[in-house]
Scaffold this motif. Structure first.
Motif, PDB file in Angstrom:
ATOM      1  N   LEU A   2       0.833  -1.206   0.000  1.00  0.00           N
ATOM      2  CA  LEU A   2       0.000   0.000   0.000  1.00  0.00           C
ATOM      3  C   LEU A   2       0.865   1.253   0.000  1.00  0.00           C
ATOM      4  O   LEU A   2       0.624   2.205  -0.753  1.00  0.00           O
ATOM      5  CB  LEU A   2      -0.925  -0.010   1.216  1.00  0.00           C
ATOM      6  N   LEU A   3       1.892   1.274   0.853  1.00  0.00           N
ATOM      7  CA  LEU A   3       2.775   2.442   0.918  1.00  0.00           C
ATOM      8  C   LEU A   3       3.544   2.609  -0.387  1.00  0.00           C
ATOM      9  O   LEU A   3       3.736   3.722  -0.871  1.00  0.00           O
ATOM     10  CB  LEU A   3       3.733   2.311   2.103  1.00  0.00           C
ATOM     11  N   GLN A   4       3.993   1.497  -0.946  1.00  0.00           N
ATOM     12  CA  GLN A   4       4.745   1.579  -2.198  1.00  0.00           C
ATOM     13  C   GLN A   4       3.883   2.156  -3.325  1.00  0.00           C
ATOM     14  O   GLN A   4       4.358   2.932  -4.150  1.00  0.00           O
ATOM     15  CB  GLN A   4       5.262   0.197  -2.596  1.00  0.00           C
ATOM     16  N   GLU A   5       2.605   1.796  -3.346  1.00  0.00           N
ATOM     17  CA  GLU A   5       1.693   2.287  -4.371  1.00  0.00           C
ATOM     18  C   GLU A   5       1.392   3.778  -4.210  1.00  0.00           C
ATOM     19  O   GLU A   5       1.120   4.466  -5.183  1.00  0.00           O
ATOM     20  CB  GLU A   5       0.366   1.518  -4.312  1.00  0.00           C
ATOM     21  N   ASN A   6       1.425   4.267  -2.974  1.00  0.00           N
ATOM     22  CA  ASN A   6       0.917   5.614  -2.698  1.00  0.00           C
ATOM     23  C   ASN A   6       1.956   6.628  -2.255  1.00  0.00           C
ATOM     24  O   ASN A   6       1.668   7.821  -2.246  1.00  0.00           O
ATOM     25  CB  ASN A   6      -0.172   5.524  -1.627  1.00  0.00           C
ATOM     26  N   ILE A   7       3.141   6.182  -1.862  1.00  0.00           N
ATOM     27  CA  ILE A   7       4.184   7.103  -1.408  1.00  0.00           C
ATOM     28  C   ILE A   7       5.298   7.132  -2.449  1.00  0.00           C
ATOM     29  O   ILE A   7       5.967   6.121  -2.676  1.00  0.00           O
ATOM     30  CB  ILE A   7       4.767   6.662  -0.036  1.00  0.00           C
ATOM     31  N   PRO A   8       5.534   8.253  -3.111  1.00  0.00           N
ATOM     32  CA  PRO A   8       6.566   8.319  -4.151  1.00  0.00           C
ATOM     33  C   PRO A   8       7.948   7.953  -3.594  1.00  0.00           C
ATOM     34  O   PRO A   8       8.312   8.341  -2.478  1.00  0.00           O
ATOM     35  CB  PRO A   8       6.524   9.783  -4.603  1.00  0.00           C
ATOM     36  N   GLY A   9       8.705   7.218  -4.376  1.00  0.00           N
ATOM     37  CA  GLY A   9      10.078   6.883  -4.013  1.00  0.00           C
ATOM     38  C   GLY A   9      10.202   5.849  -2.921  1.00  0.00           C
ATOM     39  O   GLY A   9      11.259   5.724  -2.287  1.00  0.00           O
ATOM     40  N   CYS A  10       9.136   5.068  -2.677  1.00  0.00           N
ATOM     41  CA  CYS A  10       9.162   4.071  -1.607  1.00  0.00           C
ATOM     42  C   CYS A  10       9.736   2.760  -2.127  1.00  0.00           C
ATOM     43  O   CYS A  10       9.227   2.191  -3.092  1.00  0.00           O
ATOM     44  CB  CYS A  10       7.745   3.864  -1.076  1.00  0.00           C
ATOM     45  N   SER A  11      10.791   2.259  -1.499  1.00  0.00           N
ATOM     46  CA  SER A  11      11.385   0.961  -1.843  1.00  0.00           C
ATOM     47  C   SER A  11      11.038  -0.045  -0.766  1.00  0.00           C
ATOM     48  O   SER A  11      11.143   0.253   0.423  1.00  0.00           O
ATOM     49  CB  SER A  11      12.911   1.078  -1.949  1.00  0.00           C
ATOM     50  N   VAL A  12      10.594  -1.241  -1.165  1.00  0.00           N
ATOM     51  CA  VAL A  12      10.140  -2.252  -0.210  1.00  0.00           C
ATOM     52  C   VAL A  12      11.067  -3.459  -0.229  1.00  0.00           C
ATOM     53  O   VAL A  12      11.410  -3.979  -1.295  1.00  0.00           O
ATOM     54  CB  VAL A  12       8.695  -2.694  -0.531  1.00  0.00           C
ATOM     55  N   PHE A  13      11.457  -3.894   0.957  1.00  0.00           N
ATOM     56  CA  PHE A  13      12.268  -5.097   1.112  1.00  0.00           C
ATOM     57  C   PHE A  13      11.544  -6.012   2.096  1.00  0.00           C
ATOM     58  O   PHE A  13      11.242  -5.599   3.218  1.00  0.00           O
ATOM     59  CB  PHE A  13      13.674  -4.750   1.623  1.00  0.00           C
ATOM     60  N   THR A  14      11.230  -7.227   1.656  1.00  0.00           N
ATOM     61  CA  THR A  14      10.429  -8.125   2.483  1.00  0.00           C
ATOM     62  C   THR A  14      10.994  -9.537   2.485  1.00  0.00           C
ATOM     63  O   THR A  14      11.860  -9.889   1.675  1.00  0.00           O
ATOM     64  CB  THR A  14       8.979  -8.205   1.968  1.00  0.00           C
ATOM     65  N   TYR A 147      -3.911   0.656  11.457  1.00  0.00           N
ATOM     66  CA  TYR A 147      -3.578   0.009  10.190  1.00  0.00           C
ATOM     67  C   TYR A 147      -4.554   0.467   9.107  1.00  0.00           C
ATOM     68  O   TYR A 147      -5.770   0.458   9.326  1.00  0.00           O
ATOM     69  CB  TYR A 147      -3.661  -1.514  10.368  1.00  0.00           C
ATOM     70  N   PRO A 148      -4.072   0.887   7.932  1.00  0.00           N
ATOM     71  CA  PRO A 148      -4.972   1.386   6.887  1.00  0.00           C
ATOM     72  C   PRO A 148      -5.553   0.232   6.055  1.00  0.00           C
ATOM     73  O   PRO A 148      -4.849  -0.420   5.298  1.00  0.00           O
ATOM     74  CB  PRO A 148      -4.044   2.271   6.037  1.00  0.00           C
ATOM     75  N   VAL A 149      -6.833  -0.016   6.214  1.00  0.00           N
ATOM     76  CA  VAL A 149      -7.486  -1.125   5.522  1.00  0.00           C
ATOM     77  C   VAL A 149      -7.980  -0.658   4.157  1.00  0.00           C
ATOM     78  O   VAL A 149      -8.573   0.414   4.028  1.00  0.00           O
ATOM     79  CB  VAL A 149      -8.684  -1.653   6.347  1.00  0.00           C
ATOM     80  N   GLN A 150      -7.719  -1.465   3.149  1.00  0.00           N
ATOM     81  CA  GLN A 150      -8.255  -1.181   1.814  1.00  0.00           C
ATOM     82  C   GLN A 150      -9.589  -1.918   1.687  1.00  0.00           C
ATOM     83  O   GLN A 150      -9.647  -3.063   1.251  1.00  0.00           O
ATOM     84  CB  GLN A 150      -7.272  -1.625   0.739  1.00  0.00           C
ATOM     85  N   PHE A 151     -10.652  -1.249   2.073  1.00  0.00           N
ATOM     86  CA  PHE A 151     -11.963  -1.884   2.063  1.00  0.00           C
ATOM     87  C   PHE A 151     -12.453  -2.063   0.628  1.00  0.00           C
ATOM     88  O   PHE A 151     -12.250  -1.199  -0.227  1.00  0.00           O
ATOM     89  CB  PHE A 151     -12.974  -1.038   2.841  1.00  0.00           C
ATOM     90  N   LEU A 347     -13.209   5.249   9.087  1.00  0.00           N
ATOM     91  CA  LEU A 347     -12.148   5.819   9.923  1.00  0.00           C
ATOM     92  C   LEU A 347     -10.844   5.040   9.803  1.00  0.00           C
ATOM     93  O   LEU A 347      -9.769   5.564  10.086  1.00  0.00           O
ATOM     94  CB  LEU A 347     -12.599   5.846  11.389  1.00  0.00           C
ATOM     95  N   PHE A 348     -10.959   3.772   9.398  1.00  0.00           N
ATOM     96  CA  PHE A 348      -9.789   2.898   9.314  1.00  0.00           C
ATOM     97  C   PHE A 348      -9.334   2.688   7.872  1.00  0.00           C
ATOM     98  O   PHE A 348      -8.524   1.816   7.592  1.00  0.00           O
ATOM     99  CB  PHE A 348     -10.109   1.550   9.966  1.00  0.00           C
ATOM    100  N   SER A 349      -9.850   3.487   6.958  1.00  0.00           N
ATOM    101  CA  SER A 349      -9.505   3.345   5.548  1.00  0.00           C
ATOM    102  C   SER A 349      -8.249   4.152   5.205  1.00  0.00           C
ATOM    103  O   SER A 349      -7.877   5.090   5.909  1.00  0.00           O
ATOM    104  CB  SER A 349     -10.668   3.836   4.677  1.00  0.00           C
ATOM    105  N   TRP A 350      -7.630   3.785   4.098  1.00  0.00           N
ATOM    106  CA  TRP A 350      -6.461   4.520   3.619  1.00  0.00           C
ATOM    107  C   TRP A 350      -6.814   5.973   3.313  1.00  0.00           C
ATOM    108  O   TRP A 350      -6.025   6.880   3.590  1.00  0.00           O
ATOM    109  CB  TRP A 350      -5.881   3.829   2.383  1.00  0.00           C
ATOM    110  N   ALA A 351      -8.019   6.208   2.799  1.00  0.00           N
ATOM    111  CA  ALA A 351      -8.419   7.587   2.482  1.00  0.00           C
ATOM    112  C   ALA A 351      -8.403   8.462   3.734  1.00  0.00           C
ATOM    113  O   ALA A 351      -8.014   9.629   3.681  1.00  0.00           O
ATOM    114  CB  ALA A 351      -9.817   7.591   1.857  1.00  0.00           C
ATOM    115  N   SER A 352      -8.807   7.894   4.867  1.00  0.00           N
ATOM    116  CA  SER A 352      -8.831   8.658   6.116  1.00  0.00           C
ATOM    117  C   SER A 352      -7.452   8.803   6.747  1.00  0.00           C
ATOM    118  O   SER A 352      -7.166   9.804   7.399  1.00  0.00           O
ATOM    119  CB  SER A 352      -9.769   7.990   7.125  1.00  0.00           C
ATOM    120  N   LEU A 353      -6.613   7.806   6.565  1.00  0.00           N
ATOM    121  CA  LEU A 353      -5.327   7.766   7.281  1.00  0.00           C
ATOM    122  C   LEU A 353      -4.142   8.209   6.434  1.00  0.00           C
ATOM    123  O   LEU A 353      -3.037   8.377   6.955  1.00  0.00           O
ATOM    124  CB  LEU A 353      -5.075   6.343   7.794  1.00  0.00           C
TER     125      LEU A 353
END
Length: 366
Positions: A2-14, A147-151, A347-353
């Motif tokens: 979710l963060l990678q999709e919405n935050i520019p320049g975000c690199s994810v390592f998992t 936690y931001p839920v993608q409903f 209140l727990f959605s990504w749009a709100s948080l």
């Protein structure tokens, strides 16, 4: 993701979500070798499973970043079947990671307060030369950010189920703004259909399936009609109660086991009337919120994170109370079907948080 999709320049390592104990012990060394050196990195955002102390010691370049530690759970109060089974190192690693972090974020107030209030007694397990006042060092860094839920949009035809919505929608975001109820398409049979109960949790001991199945078997004893869907992911050690419950509840079962298709999962949630949690461990509870979003009437323990999210009318204090509530709903399923749920899932959605996460991942400040 979710963060990678919405935050520019975000690199994810998992690492894959299995072999949890080895991840907690060794992930820092693995990431120290796989995260490239990059002068443009500004913020390091990590799960509390990671031993952040080890990572920043191995990689001084990462130590200079703003370090954000996110707690989905905490090991100081995570339930174990016997206290001697609790591995001291996991909780100890989380405390150390907090000490080297710049910001410590929890997905719920319950998670934060249970962690901070347990540090002192947890450290008393050390036989001598114990550190003191660690909670006072950590507390000023702490904040709660759900936690931001993608409903899902449960009105879409992809779910292939007729839903009449009792909710308002923000047209700019398509996010539900207030409480909602998702009704099956009404016909003459609908009022006589048995209550459909769903249990959408991991098949592990901390979700306390014994209490759930015990309640259902009492409904059977009282010759009450109901349907049940037992969903959720299974792992290597499935509690024995599941196989026995499947045999005893066979004629009531609509769905049994993990649904690999998210569309199928959402369809079951939309069809169900009541969602039940019997958890001994819950620091947030995405599955319960998703089910409520799809129109399920929730029944949760009056403990853990639940009173923080759910009004008192959805909480029960004892297994006997849970059984009594289910008996009443079996006799009058319309009570659940026509109820407008008093939980604002938006209140727990990504749009709100989103804005709060963007602020958290900016260079300065929490």
């Amino acid at each position: 993701d979710l963060l990678q999709e919405n935050i520019p320049g975000c690199s994810v390592f998992t690492l894959p979500a299995k072999k949890w104990h080895w991840r907690a012990r060794t992930a820092a060394l693995y990431f120290s070798q796989t995260i490239p050196t990059c002068s443009s990195y500004r913020v390091l955002f990590s799960s509390s499973v990671l031993n952040l102390c080890e990572l920043v010691a191995l990689r001084p370049d990462l130590a200079r970043l703003k370090k954000v530690l996110y707690f989905h759970e905490n090991q100081l109060v995570y339930p174990v079947r016997k206290d001697q089974e609790r591995d001291f190192q996991y909780g100890y690693n989380q405390v150390l990671s907090c000490l080297v972090s710049d910001v410590v974020v929890f997905n719920s107030l319950f998670n934060m307060e249970s962690f901070l209030s347990s540090i002192s007694s947890f450290m008393k397990k050390i036989p001598d030369h114990r550190p003191r006042d660690l909670d006072k060092l950590i507390q000023p860094k702490c904040m709660v950010l759900n936690y931001p839920v993608q409903f899902p949009d449960v009105s879409r035809s992809v779910i292939d189920f007729h839903c009449n919505h009792n909710r308002s929608v923000d047209q700019s975001t398509s996010e539900p703004r207030t409480e909602q109820k998702c009704f099956p398409k009404e016909d003459s049979e609908d009022q006589t259909k048995p209550l459909h109960i769903v249990w959408p949790h991991r098949w592990e001991h901390d979700k306390n399936p014994e209490v759930f199945f015990s309640a259902l078997l009492k409904l059977v004893e009282k010759q009450l009609d109901f349907h049940v869907s037992v969903l959720g992911e299974t792992f290597t050690d499935v509690p024995e109660v599941f196989s026995e419950a499947r045999r005893l509840l066979d004629s009531h079962i609509l769905n049994w086991g993990f649904l690999s298709s998210r569309e199928d999962y959402l369809r079951v949630l939309c069809q169900a009337d009541v969602v039940v949690s019997t958890a001994k461990h819950e620091f947030f509870g995405v599955a319960m919120l998703e089910a409520v979003h799809c129109g399920c009437y929730p029944l949760c323990p009056k403990a853990l994170v639940y009173p923080e999210i759910f009004p008192a009318e959805y909480l029960y204090s004892t297994p006997e109370q849970l059984c009594k509530r289910l008996q009443g709903l079996c006799r009058k399923p319309d009570v659940a079907r026509r109820h407008v749920i008093k939980v604002d899932t938006s209140l727990f959605s990504w749009a709100s948080l989103r804005q709060r996460f963007e602020n958290l991942l900016a260079d300065g400040g929490p």
